[in-house]
Design an enzyme around this catalytic site. Structure first.
Site, short mmCIF file in Angstrom:
data_model
loop_
_atom_site.label_atom_id
_atom_site.label_comp_id
_atom_site.label_asym_id
_atom_site.label_seq_id
_atom_site.Cartn_x
_atom_site.Cartn_y
_atom_site.Cartn_z
N ASP A 1 40.62 39.14 45.02
CA ASP A 1 40.69 37.75 44.53
C ASP A 1 41.69 37.54 43.39
O ASP A 1 42.58 36.70 43.48
CB ASP A 1 39.29 37.24 44.14
CG ASP A 1 38.68 37.94 42.93
OD1 ASP A 1 38.99 39.13 42.69
OD2 ASP A 1 37.90 37.29 42.21
N ARG B 1 29.34 36.31 43.79
CA ARG B 1 29.13 37.23 44.91
C ARG B 1 27.85 38.02 44.66
O ARG B 1 27.89 39.14 44.16
CB ARG B 1 30.30 38.22 45.04
CG ARG B 1 31.63 37.62 45.40
CD ARG B 1 31.68 37.13 46.85
NE ARG B 1 32.99 36.64 47.18
CZ ARG B 1 33.44 35.43 46.89
NH1 ARG B 1 32.67 34.56 46.26
NH2 ARG B 1 34.66 35.05 47.23
N ASP C 1 41.45 31.34 45.68
CA ASP C 1 42.43 32.11 44.89
C ASP C 1 43.79 31.41 44.87
O ASP C 1 44.47 31.35 43.84
CB ASP C 1 42.63 33.51 45.48
CG ASP C 1 41.32 34.24 45.72
OD1 ASP C 1 40.34 33.94 45.01
OD2 ASP C 1 41.28 35.11 46.61
#
Ligand code: AMP
Length: 297
Positions: A30, A167, A258
């Site tokens: 990312d 996450r 991103d």
């Protein structure tokens, strides 16, 4: 003097399935994806540097070469003896993608173990960028080191941008994730969350609630992404609502956030004009999700 964008996190080896039992080797992650797009967008007045740790094996060297050949400075890519880098595979089954990860021994988990290098890197930056994934891969002590170093750099005038990139699978518990993310928010100026994740893990009913929560944590500017939905900003100028770019056929949403962050930050660094910068972020994300892969030329 050149200004410098410093991105901090983990770049991984990517093995993407291209045909029966054949895989294409790539590198992505990312914070690295954002650095890669920033390098393309920022002019020669800017340095783009990546801060991470790799191993001392052949694939680590190949990754470092790839980062350098992308025009990104590797002076803060630290090789750790006896270590290697993380890897993920993308498998295709009748058009459906599934991901498998091998990152538990990745060198990047130790990226914050050299406080003096962190301090050198951060204090040489004009804008420092990190994410919830950067925090998730660190041990608790490393997380504290990183946030302390970022906080100290910010007091010296470095602007800090943060994408919570929630996450839960990388955390022991959702509560640990929430606490770490809010601690990071407290040392950040610009926060770039995605509403869908935030709604799920923080219970924010609307993007505006996400923006308010991060503004209350101390950020002066919050831009809340929301997939194909309206993008909401909150700053000294109040709430702003911005149309995303319509994409008729979404091919692969990898790196949507991103690339949005890179388009937005590069635009904002250029003119500090919120609406055109958000448009630049949405334009780039729209282009990226119209093609396969994280890094789209
Ligand atoms: P997300 O992280 O999913 O909220 O997406 C980040 C950004 O990518 C959004 O703010 C949009 O600019 C863009 N994006 C993601 N999904 C879509 C979509 N289906 N259509 C158009 N833009 C999208």
């Amino acid at each position: 003097m050149k200004r410098s964008f410093l991105s901090i996190g983990e770049c991984m080896v990517e093995m993407a399935s291209i045909a029966d039992r054949n895989y294409r080797l790539g590198f992505a992650g990312d914070t690295f994806n954002t650095a890669w797009y920033m390098r393309r967008l920022l002019g020669g007045a800017w340095d783009v540097a990546y801060f991470t740790a790799v191993g001392d094996d052949a694939i680590s060297t190949q990754m470092t070469d790839f980062i350098r050949n992308s025009g990104i400075r590797t002076v803060f890519v630290r090789p750790l003896p006896g270590c290697t880098v993380g890897l993920y595979m993308i498998q295709l089954d009748q058009g459906e993608r599934s991901f498998s990860y091998w990152r538990s021994n990745s060198a990047a988990r130790k990226l914050a173990n050299d406080p003096s290098l962190l301090e050198t890197a951060l204090t040489s930056a004009s804008l420092a960028y990190f994410s919830g994934i950067t925090l998730a891969i660190l041990q608790p002590e490393g997380r504290t080191e990183l946030l302390n170093a970022i906080s100290a750099a910010r007091r010296k005038g470095v602007t800090v941008a943060f994408d919570p990139n929630l996450r839960p699978r990388l955390w022991d518990t959702p509560e640990m994730m929430r606490q770490a993310v809010m601690s990071a928010a407290a040392v950040s100026d610009i926060i770039l969350p995605s509403h869908e994740d935030e709604a799920h893990f923080f219970g924010d009913a609307m993007p505006q609630a996400t923006a308010s929560r991060y503004a209350e944590a101390g950020a002066s500017l919050v831009v809340v992404k929301n997939g194909p939905g309206e993008i909401v900003s909150l700053s000294g100028g109040g709430i702003g609502r911005h149309d995303p770019v319509r994409v008729d056929s979404v091919v692969d949403t990898t790196a949507a956030g991103d690339s949005f962050n890179a388009g937005f930050l590069a635009g904002y660094l250029d003119k500090e004009d919120l609406a055109p910068a958000i448009k630049a972020g949405a334009d780039l994300a729209a282009k990226v999700i119209s093609k396969h892969g994280a890094l789209v030329d």
